[in-house]
Design a protein around this motif. Structure first.
Motif, mmCIF file in Angstrom:
data_model
loop_
_atom_site.group_PDB
_atom_site.id
_atom_site.type_symbol
_atom_site.label_atom_id
_atom_site.label_comp_id
_atom_site.label_asym_id
_atom_site.label_seq_id
_atom_site.Cartn_x
_atom_site.Cartn_y
_atom_site.Cartn_z
ATOM 1 N N TRP A 38 48.307 -12.196 26.058
ATOM 2 C CA TRP A 38 47.399 -12.850 27.020
ATOM 3 C C TRP A 38 46.522 -11.815 27.725
ATOM 4 N N ASP A 39 47.113 -10.719 28.136
ATOM 5 C CA ASP A 39 46.392 -9.692 28.880
ATOM 6 C C ASP A 39 45.307 -9.041 28.023
ATOM 7 N N GLY A 40 45.607 -8.843 26.742
ATOM 8 C CA GLY A 40 44.610 -8.276 25.851
ATOM 9 C C GLY A 40 43.465 -9.225 25.569
ATOM 10 N N LEU A 41 43.756 -10.507 25.468
ATOM 11 C CA LEU A 41 42.720 -11.499 25.186
ATOM 12 C C LEU A 41 41.733 -11.669 26.334
ATOM 13 N N ARG A 42 42.207 -11.559 27.540
ATOM 14 C CA ARG A 42 41.364 -11.926 28.680
ATOM 15 C C ARG A 42 40.246 -10.927 28.953
ATOM 16 N N GLY A 43 40.402 -9.686 28.498
ATOM 17 C CA GLY A 43 39.365 -8.689 28.740
ATOM 18 C C GLY A 43 39.147 -8.463 30.226
ATOM 19 N N GLU A 44 37.903 -8.625 30.684
ATOM 20 C CA GLU A 44 37.593 -8.434 32.102
ATOM 21 C C GLU A 44 37.721 -9.738 32.897
ATOM 22 N N ARG A 45 38.082 -10.810 32.226
ATOM 23 C CA ARG A 45 38.181 -12.117 32.889
ATOM 24 C C ARG A 45 39.541 -12.288 33.550
ATOM 25 N N THR A 46 39.639 -13.281 34.423
ATOM 26 C CA THR A 46 40.932 -13.570 35.035
ATOM 27 C C THR A 46 41.872 -14.257 34.056
ATOM 28 N N ALA A 47 41.310 -14.920 33.028
ATOM 29 C CA ALA A 47 42.141 -15.615 32.051
ATOM 30 C C ALA A 47 41.340 -15.840 30.779
ATOM 31 N N PRO A 48 42.005 -15.866 29.623
ATOM 32 C CA PRO A 48 41.299 -16.182 28.372
ATOM 33 C C PRO A 48 41.083 -17.681 28.230
ATOM 34 N N GLU A 49 40.272 -18.054 27.247
ATOM 35 C CA GLU A 49 40.062 -19.462 26.922
ATOM 36 C C GLU A 49 41.234 -19.984 26.090
ATOM 37 N N ARG A 50 41.548 -21.234 26.311
ATOM 38 C CA ARG A 50 42.599 -21.888 25.532
ATOM 39 C C ARG A 50 42.328 -21.806 24.032
#
Length: 224
Positions: A38-50
């Motif tokens: 999850w942390d790798g997917l989110r990049g600079e965002r607070t959360a990744p997309e579903r």
């Protein structure tokens, strides 16, 4: 404070922030693996997309993983639940609210946990006391992580429940109710980032794997 967790105070979760270092209070490999993805997917965002979640990339923890929908009442019904998670509770979790897994007199703990993850836009790792049908108390670890859905926050959450129990014991004495022992909010920055394994898209038929797919959506993790 014990094993990186912050105990409850006066029966209420302490939303103290956990920074970098170690496993952010996570004791089990399953929760650490899901958080790293999850942390790798989110990049600079607070959360990744579903829609970014690829089952093949988390195949080793898929059976313990779940996705819940954030409804207006924040009961958070399960949309997807891994087979080992369903076995742990001895039932299908279709339509069951995440809050409903808690003992009735302790559901305020679940409400507080969900509110913290959504409103802080941060993950949380929890120590759970799970009472089985026979009255045995097990220690479980849960991680709950925010997901965006169609660009919206407060829409979905990704999580898993892990146990140190040998797989053969799961389902023999199902968990009847949960209680929250400890909770830690996870804050990370780019210097804290854990690596993520990205896998190629696999044929849809292979995505079902250890997931139980609920009615009303597509198969596998493409259900929305």
């Amino acid at each position: 404070k014990r094993d990186g967790f912050v105990p409850l105070r006066d029966g209420r979760p302490d939303t103290r922030i956990a920074g970098g270092g170690g496993g952010h209070g996570m004791k089990l490999a399953t929760t650490r693996a899901l958080f790293a993805y999850w942390d790798g997917l989110r990049g600079e965002r607070t959360a990744p997309e579903r829609a970014e979640i690829e089952p093949a990339a988390i195949r080793h923890v898929l059976a313990d993983t779940f996705v819940v929908e954030v409804d207006s009442a924040r009961h958070c019904p399960f949309r997807l639940a891994g087979t080992r998670l369903c076995a742990l509770f001895g039932r299908e979790l279709k339509g069951v609210g995440l809050c409903d897994l808690w003992a009735p007199d302790r559901r305020h703990e679940a409400t507080s946990l969900i509110g913290t993850v959504l409103d802080e836009r941060a993950g949380a790792v929890c120590g759970l006391a799970a009472t089985t049908a026979a009255g045995e108390v097990l220690e479980l670890e849960m991680i709950l992580l925010p997901l965006r859905h169609g660009g919206r926050t407060h829409a979905r959450m990704l999580g898993c429940v892990a146990s140190a129990l040998p797989p053969a014991r799961l389902g023999l004495d199902p968990v009847a109710r949960l209680g929250l022992r400890s909770m830690r909010v996870i804050r990370t920055d780019t210097s804290d980032r854990l690596p993520v394994s990205r896998a190629p898209v696999v044929p849809e038929g292979l995505r079902r794997g250890p997931f139980r797919v609920f009615d009303g959506g597509r198969s596998g993790l493409t259900t929305k």
